[in-house]
Design a protein around this motif. Sequence first.
Motif, PDB file in Angstrom:
ATOM      1  N   GLY A 137     -11.087   1.951 -26.291  1.00 50.75           N
ATOM      2  CA  GLY A 137     -12.656   2.567 -25.729  1.00 50.75           C
ATOM      3  C   GLY A 137     -12.542   3.028 -24.454  1.00 50.75           C
TER       4      GLY A 137
ATOM      5  N   THR B 160     -16.639   2.862 -21.129  1.00 49.71           N
ATOM      6  CA  THR B 160     -16.621   1.838 -21.874  1.00 49.71           C
ATOM      7  C   THR B 160     -15.642   0.750 -20.766  1.00 49.71           C
TER       8      THR B 160
ATOM      9  N   PRO C 226     -17.569   2.803 -31.185  1.00 50.24           N
ATOM     10  CA  PRO C 226     -16.208   2.866 -30.647  1.00 50.24           C
ATOM     11  C   PRO C 226     -15.943   1.646 -30.487  1.00 50.24           C
TER      12      PRO C 226
END
Length: 400
Positions: free
Chosen positions: A77, A204, A339
């Motif tokens: 991610g 992320t 995700p």
Amino acid sequence: MTTTHPSARPAPAPSPWRQPLPVWATAFAAVVAFMGIGLVDPILPSIADGLAATPAQVSLLFTSYFLVTALAMLITGAVSSRIGGKATLLTGLALVVVFAALSGTSETVTALVGFRAGWGLGNALFIATALAVIVGAASGGTAAAIVLYEAALGVGIASGPLVGALLGDWHWRAPFFGTAALMAAGFLLIALLLRAPAKPARPTRLGDPLRALAHGGLATTAATALFYNFAFFTVLAFTPFVLGMGAYGIGAVFFAWGVCVALSSVVAAPRLQRRIGTVPLLHTALALLLLAQAAIAVSVAADTPPALIAAVIATGVPIGLCNTAFTEAAMEVSDAPRPVASAGYNFVRWIGGAAAPFVATTLGAALTPWAPYLLGAACCLAAATVLAARRRHLGALARA
């Protein structure tokens, strides 16, 4: 008498097969990626003979692959949110091409295990991102996209043993070079056809997948899948050593098994989910897999090859049901971005896949060849127990 106006009838479920060309390109590469999982199955005995290795040593081809895949899920991610989904897919594919080709050049089992670890890194970058890309780009919503993704998984798992047997009959190195060539084709298709998805507004963080697992529903789904994956990969990784067949025979058995995985995941699972719900479907599939594992153990102990083959092929049905139900559960059970939820879930579940091959082959050599399947059955029971004990966390999966 009241009548239902035609407009009040529920709309038909969108077809997962009407998709843009870039989605099909990603799905093709996913087929090849999943093909790499079962590719080595028919040639495990040949690899052991060719490299003078024991079954436990050869099982590390799965263990290194899945362990690195699990650990790499924690960074997928963070990588994709910074360089973009398309660049992450291409990086993963490029790594698979390189390490699959290097696997074909191995002169020792240690080198082959190491190259499979590199292959696992590429596979992790690709698989985690491919699901998010397909869900984001596919028409028909999340459910249709997941069916397409599971279809790619099923076709890849079914064709992997067949390709491994056909090429492996020539030489055990050939399937590795064949996979590298197919992945190179997937690389070109995605490079040419897929438009780069937009990057998320907030990158992320590395710890986000682990933070996502603090959600009770996602943690329950992941823990259940860990035990399930142990049972799944006990069948996939250890069975070639008890079938007593050559590459073609092993390939044929696991091709039939893979067809069962594909059909049950794509055809049966969505219908059963709509009829009984995701959690009851998981309980049913885990019970069926437990019974099939017990049947394999009995067949091995009694030395009845036809019953053994039938029981192995039959495990494909509950495995296909579980694959689809677990994937949808991981995507829908929490409020984490897909995700991130996928990365956290896959990190936990692939640990089960990493442990099973080595534990099964070691246990089979130390005790008896049917012992690993009893352990696999016990893992199915453990998975069902976790699912039942923590069902209060799975309210988001309740059927409307």
